[in-house]
Design an enzyme around this catalytic site. Sequence first.
Site, mmCIF file in Angstrom:
data_model
loop_
_atom_site.group_PDB
_atom_site.id
_atom_site.type_symbol
_atom_site.label_atom_id
_atom_site.label_comp_id
_atom_site.label_asym_id
_atom_site.label_seq_id
_atom_site.Cartn_x
_atom_site.Cartn_y
_atom_site.Cartn_z
ATOM 1 N N TYR A 3 -16.903 17.274 -15.080
ATOM 2 C CA TYR A 3 -17.329 15.871 -15.045
ATOM 3 C C TYR A 3 -18.316 15.675 -13.883
ATOM 4 O O TYR A 3 -18.004 16.026 -12.738
ATOM 5 C CB TYR A 3 -16.099 14.970 -14.916
ATOM 6 C CG TYR A 3 -16.409 13.580 -14.455
ATOM 7 C CD1 TYR A 3 -17.298 12.781 -15.168
ATOM 8 C CD2 TYR A 3 -15.847 13.064 -13.297
ATOM 9 C CE1 TYR A 3 -17.604 11.507 -14.735
ATOM 10 C CE2 TYR A 3 -16.146 11.791 -12.861
ATOM 11 C CZ TYR A 3 -17.029 11.019 -13.581
ATOM 12 O OH TYR A 3 -17.331 9.758 -13.137
ATOM 13 N N ARG B 173 0.839 -1.215 0.000
ATOM 14 C CA ARG B 173 0.000 0.000 0.000
ATOM 15 C C ARG B 173 0.866 1.254 0.000
ATOM 16 O O ARG B 173 0.531 2.258 -0.603
ATOM 17 C CB ARG B 173 -0.949 0.014 1.211
ATOM 18 C CG ARG B 173 -1.604 1.391 1.442
ATOM 19 C CD ARG B 173 -2.863 1.356 2.285
ATOM 20 N NE ARG B 173 -2.701 0.674 3.557
ATOM 21 C CZ ARG B 173 -2.037 1.175 4.622
ATOM 22 N NH1 ARG B 173 -1.466 2.360 4.566
ATOM 23 N NH2 ARG B 173 -1.959 0.486 5.732
ATOM 24 N N LYS C 277 -9.120 6.139 -18.813
ATOM 25 C CA LYS C 277 -9.547 6.527 -20.155
ATOM 26 C C LYS C 277 -8.446 6.255 -21.186
ATOM 27 O O LYS C 277 -8.184 5.120 -21.487
ATOM 28 C CB LYS C 277 -10.006 7.988 -20.131
ATOM 29 C CG LYS C 277 -10.938 8.338 -18.948
ATOM 30 C CD LYS C 277 -12.265 7.605 -18.997
ATOM 31 C CE LYS C 277 -13.073 7.702 -17.697
ATOM 32 N NZ LYS C 277 -13.299 9.038 -17.197
ATOM 33 N N ASP D 8 -7.454 18.970 -14.893
ATOM 34 C CA ASP D 8 -7.853 17.606 -15.231
ATOM 35 C C ASP D 8 -7.544 17.420 -16.713
ATOM 36 O O ASP D 8 -8.224 17.968 -17.575
ATOM 37 C CB ASP D 8 -9.349 17.420 -14.930
ATOM 38 C CG ASP D 8 -9.840 15.997 -15.219
ATOM 39 O OD1 ASP D 8 -9.187 15.282 -15.997
ATOM 40 O OD2 ASP D 8 -10.893 15.616 -14.664
#
Length: 374
Positions: free
Chosen positions: A99, A47, A196, A171
């Site tokens: 978004y 992690r 994406k 972004d």
Amino acid sequence: MRFETRAIHAGLDSANAARAIVPPVYHSTIYELNEAGKQDDELLYSRLDNPNRRQWEALAASLEGGAAAAAFASGIAAAAAVLQALEPGDHVIFPEDLYSGHRMMITGLMNRWKLETSFTDATNPDAVRAAIRPNTRLIWMETPSNPMLRITDIAAVCELARSRGLLSCVDNTWPTPVNQLPLALGADLVMHSSTKYFGGHSDTLGGLVIAREDGELMERIRFIQRLGGAVPSPQDCWMLARSTRTLAYRMKGHNEHGMMLARFLDTHPAVEAVYYPGLESHPGYGVAARQMQHFGGMISFLVKGDAPLALKVVSGSELIKRATSLGGVESSWEHRLSTEGEGSKTPGNLIRFSVGLEHPEDLKEDLNRALSVI
Ligand SMILES: *Cc1c(COP(=O)(O)O)cnc(C)c1O
């Protein structure tokens, strides 16, 4: 080294036992400690850090021209980490067209933790300036925006932010670093949904924050990454790095087909309007042409008709998949209002189209077939 070369070689660590050119996936969650209770490579627990995440972050930082990157389990986790790096009571300016999932995260989560936010017309730097308050800390940009493909002048807004001592974050999911480099235009941070175009095959979730300088802010974001715990798996990092090796060449296809199909739709008798920043008629064309190398593979358009007719159109294609998300090799589209739901300002006759890498003539035939219901 140029972009295409860095995309293939950056972050490639062949320092594995077998000298494999393609690095292995390190599934281990734990690393052997030395006798002093430390680990020589500062690897301890997956992690906190692992070799695949290091490689993926080095690659992403290189492509955006940043000093450091932090990888997350999704784009929205990356965006949340940037906001969590601020203090309760800080104010953030967002673009009106943002978004929709990000907007829900802000209003449903961040505002409850006392982050103040406002939404402005980001196409107009004067409107952004007017929204600045004494407690403003960050200006957020998303350009081209989702789903209206509005354009923000990144250099102008970053200059404004710097002159007022504010942070700026872009972004950059839709354009990717192939088409737009916000850090070079003055931004402090870039955020990505690597789900994406980086992933590019609709099979891996991921997010990134990339910083121009590796200072206190990035330390804070890495702290949130490690202790907030929304980290990608080693397998996901490996997948994303693998796909990114071909990003430059996939984007060539997305850009070329996007431009071609935007022009095609623009003259189609069943189409009322096309939102694509590469069209000279787009109000943001001048700024887009300055700050983008190419205009990408995302198109929104209005059909001549109402929401039920638009829904019929997206059901009339054979090749173009009816699905949300974007950036895959396959073309997909959606009736965006149905996805965004209540409170959305998206027009009912808007279709959001992610142009894939099929032959563009096959896509034109599919568009004609779907639009024939009008
Ligand atoms: C998809 C998307 C996000 C959210 O990313 P996830 O990986 O779905 O969490 C953020 N910004 C933009 C512009 C997006 O398209």
